[in-house]
Design a protein around this motif. Structure first.
Motif, PDB file in Angstrom:
ATOM      1  N   UNK A 105      17.120  67.347  74.619  1.00 54.99           N
ATOM      2  CA  UNK A 105      18.481  67.832  74.857  1.00 54.99           C
ATOM      3  C   UNK A 105      19.214  67.931  73.527  1.00 54.99           C
ATOM      4  N   UNK A 106      20.341  68.652  73.540  1.00 53.35           N
ATOM      5  CA  UNK A 106      21.118  68.846  72.313  1.00 53.35           C
ATOM      6  C   UNK A 106      22.476  68.159  72.467  1.00 53.35           C
ATOM      7  N   UNK A 107      23.297  68.242  71.421  1.00 55.60           N
ATOM      8  CA  UNK A 107      24.640  67.635  71.498  1.00 55.60           C
ATOM      9  C   UNK A 107      25.467  68.252  72.627  1.00 55.60           C
ATOM     10  N   UNK A 108      25.113  69.469  73.046  1.00 52.74           N
ATOM     11  CA  UNK A 108      25.882  70.119  74.112  1.00 52.74           C
ATOM     12  C   UNK A 108      25.698  69.437  75.461  1.00 52.74           C
ATOM     13  N   UNK A 109      24.688  68.573  75.560  1.00 54.27           N
ATOM     14  CA  UNK A 109      24.455  67.864  76.831  1.00 54.27           C
ATOM     15  C   UNK A 109      25.032  66.453  76.795  1.00 54.27           C
ATOM     16  N   UNK A 110      25.598  66.061  75.663  1.00 51.73           N
ATOM     17  CA  UNK A 110      26.066  64.674  75.529  1.00 51.73           C
ATOM     18  C   UNK A 110      27.588  64.638  75.423  1.00 51.73           C
ATOM     19  N   UNK A 111      28.146  63.464  75.687  1.00 50.77           N
ATOM     20  CA  UNK A 111      29.607  63.291  75.596  1.00 50.77           C
ATOM     21  C   UNK A 111      29.914  62.044  74.780  1.00 50.77           C
TER      22      UNK A 111
END
Ligand code: AMP
Ligand code: MG
Length: 193
Positions: A21-27
Motif C-alpha cells: 500500500x502507499x501513503x494514500x491508504x494511510x492516515x
C-alpha cells in the motif's frame, strides 16, 4: 537569530504488508513537532494524537510498532482539528519544517488531498534533514538510530512515537551543516529517501 526549524515526525496507520500500500491508504495518528534552533537548542514542543476516520481501528501491528493504542486515537482530534492545534501552537512563527526523510512530507501531502485542512503550517517550506545530514557527514547509514550512533548518541524515548522521533532528529541538528539545510529547503520532493 536564525529562524527556527520545526522538526516534525508523523505516525500513521499501518499494516504488516507495507510493500502493498502507499501513503494514500494511510492516515496520520500522531503529530510530533519540536521547534529548535539550527544549533539544536529546543525552544518548544507540540504533540497530539490524531483520530483516523477511514480506518478508525488500529491494527495490532500498528500498536506494536508505534506503541500508540486504540484509546489514544479514540480520544484524539481528527486531522483537520489537529492541524488547527498545530497552527495555534506555531502562532505565525516563521521558519521552515524538516523531517528525517521525505515520508512525512508525502504523508502530509496525501492527507491534505483527502482531508484538506487549509492550515498555515502546510505553507512552510520543507527540508529533508536526512539528506542534509548525509551531505554533511558523507555517510550513508541513514536510519535515525544509526545516524545517532554515528555521533555516539543513543535513541532516547520510544522509537516510532512521533514526539520522541522528532526530539531525536532535533538532537542531530548540531551535526548538520546549516548551509546544507538551506540549500535543501523546498527541494523537489520526488525522491523517497
Ligand atoms: P517512523 O517515523 O519511522 O516511526 O514511521 C512513520 C510511519 O511509517 C509509522 O507510523 C508507520 O505508519 C510507517 N512505518 C514505519 N516503519 C514501518 C514498518 N516497519 N512497517 C510498516 N509501516 C511502517
Ligand atoms: Mg516516527
Amino acid at each position: 537569530m536564525a529562524r527556527p526549524i520545526f522538526v516534525l515526525d508523523l505516525e500513521a496507520t499501518c499494516w504488516e504488508d507495507r510493500g502493498h500500500y502507499t501513503v494514500d491508504a494511510t492516515e496520520i495518528i500522531e503529530i510530533g513537532c519540536v521547534m529548535a534552533t539550527p544549533a539544536g537548542e529546543v525552544l518548544d514542543e507540540f504533540g497530539t494524537f490524531v483520530r483516523p476516520v477511514n480506518d478508525p481501528v488500529l491494527s495490532e501491528f500498528c500498536t506494536r510498532l508505534t506503541s500508540i493504542t486504540q484509546q489514544d486515537v479514540d480520544q484524539a482530534p481528527v486531522y483537520q482539528d489537529a492541524m488547527r492545534l498545530l497552527d495555534d501552537w506555531v502562532s505565525h512563527r516563521g521558519g521552515i519544517w524538516g523531517s528525517w526523510g521525505n515520508y512525512d512530507f508525502r504523508e502530509f501531502a496525501s492527507m491534505e488531498q483527502r482531508y484538506p485542512s487549509h492550515c498555515e503550517f502546510q505553507k512552510k517550506l520543507h527540508v529533508n534533514l536526512k539528506k542534509s545530514w548525509r551531505q554533511t557527514t558523507r555517510h550513508s547509514r541513514t536510519g535515525l538510530r544509526s545516524a545517532l550512533a554515528f555521533h555516539g548518541l543513543a535513541f532516547e524515548g520510544t522509537h516510532h512515537r512521533g514526539i520522541d522521533d522528532a526530539r531525536n532528529v532535533a538532537r542531530l541538528l548540531p551535526f548538520i551543516d546549516y548551509h546544507k539545510i538551506l540549500a535543501g529547503v523546498g527541494a523537489l520532493q520526488s525522491d523517497n529517501s
